[in-house]
Design a protein around this motif. Sequence first.
Motif, mmCIF file in Angstrom:
data_model
loop_
_atom_site.group_PDB
_atom_site.id
_atom_site.type_symbol
_atom_site.label_atom_id
_atom_site.label_comp_id
_atom_site.label_asym_id
_atom_site.label_seq_id
_atom_site.Cartn_x
_atom_site.Cartn_y
_atom_site.Cartn_z
ATOM 1 N N THR A 2 -11.083 6.288 -8.335
ATOM 2 C CA THR A 2 -11.765 5.087 -7.911
ATOM 3 C C THR A 2 -12.721 5.467 -6.796
ATOM 4 O O THR A 2 -12.533 6.442 -6.090
ATOM 5 N N THR A 4 -16.111 3.474 -4.206
ATOM 6 C CA THR A 4 -16.585 2.176 -3.749
ATOM 7 C C THR A 4 -17.332 1.416 -4.830
ATOM 8 O O THR A 4 -17.385 0.197 -4.796
ATOM 9 N N PRO A 7 -13.990 -0.467 -7.357
ATOM 10 C CA PRO A 7 -12.738 -0.707 -6.645
ATOM 11 C C PRO A 7 -11.626 -1.061 -7.635
ATOM 12 O O PRO A 7 -11.892 -1.407 -8.786
ATOM 13 N N CYS A 13 -3.892 -2.913 -8.801
ATOM 14 C CA CYS A 13 -3.025 -2.831 -7.620
ATOM 15 C C CYS A 13 -1.577 -3.139 -7.983
ATOM 16 O O CYS A 13 -0.658 -2.444 -7.533
ATOM 17 N N THR A 73 -2.416 5.582 2.123
ATOM 18 C CA THR A 73 -3.659 5.383 1.384
ATOM 19 C C THR A 73 -3.457 4.355 0.274
ATOM 20 O O THR A 73 -4.291 3.466 0.072
ATOM 21 N N GLY A 76 -3.327 0.978 1.734
ATOM 22 C CA GLY A 76 -4.677 0.580 2.125
ATOM 23 C C GLY A 76 -5.473 0.078 0.939
ATOM 24 O O GLY A 76 -6.165 -0.951 1.029
ATOM 25 N N LEU A 77 -5.392 0.786 -0.177
ATOM 26 C CA LEU A 77 -6.082 0.357 -1.394
ATOM 27 C C LEU A 77 -5.571 -0.999 -1.863
ATOM 28 O O LEU A 77 -6.356 -1.865 -2.272
ATOM 29 N N ARG A 79 -4.049 -3.377 -0.011
ATOM 30 C CA ARG A 79 -4.472 -4.440 0.917
ATOM 31 C C ARG A 79 -5.955 -4.760 0.766
ATOM 32 O O ARG A 79 -6.367 -5.911 0.903
ATOM 33 N N ASP A 80 -6.780 -3.745 0.463
ATOM 34 C CA ASP A 80 -8.221 -3.955 0.317
ATOM 35 C C ASP A 80 -8.598 -4.648 -0.992
ATOM 36 O O ASP A 80 -9.656 -5.259 -1.079
ATOM 37 N N ASN A 81 -7.771 -4.522 -2.012
ATOM 38 C CA ASN A 81 -8.161 -4.984 -3.345
ATOM 39 C C ASN A 81 -7.262 -6.045 -3.965
ATOM 40 O O ASN A 81 -7.579 -6.577 -5.022
ATOM 41 N N THR A 84 -4.413 -11.832 -0.985
ATOM 42 C CA THR A 84 -3.192 -12.165 -0.252
ATOM 43 C C THR A 84 -2.280 -13.076 -1.073
ATOM 44 O O THR A 84 -1.058 -12.935 -1.019
ATOM 45 N N GLU A 118 4.288 -3.849 4.707
ATOM 46 C CA GLU A 118 2.853 -3.682 4.500
ATOM 47 C C GLU A 118 2.194 -4.948 3.964
ATOM 48 O O GLU A 118 1.044 -5.233 4.278
#
Length: 140
Positions: A2, A4, A7, A13, A73, A76-77, A79-81, A84, A118
């Motif tokens: 992946t 930018t 994503p 996810c 990591t 992070g991926l 949470r970014d993608n 919520t 997390e």
Amino acid sequence: MTDTAHPLSPQDCLVALMIAVSASDENLRTAELVKIDSTVNLLPIFAEYDADRVKSMASLVFDLFEQEDGLDTLFGLIRDNLPTRLFETAYAMACDVAAADGTLNESELRLLEEIRYELDIDRLHAAAIERGARARHLPA
């Protein structure tokens, strides 16, 4: 895998997290893989998902697990993608995979604890999700 320009989708996810739980003990059990496959094939959230992406998500997770900070990591991926509103869904799917083979080992329990932290899953909600997973996977 992946970048930018491409994503992870929310479904990617969810799949990656399920695979991470299965791989957490370095032993992907058949029952866990069947649970992941049936989840992707049956739940409405995956209706438009290309099931062939499961393999690329597995490769991503395995590659990350080989790195020192790979789990960070991965989180992070996620949470970014992952929106919520799907955090509890992700935790429920992770619990189902962990419970699928009828046993929860120490590494799976630690990873579930980390996922709760997390994704900021409320402890009471987490307990309800965990109890539901246990109930769904009790032997006959």
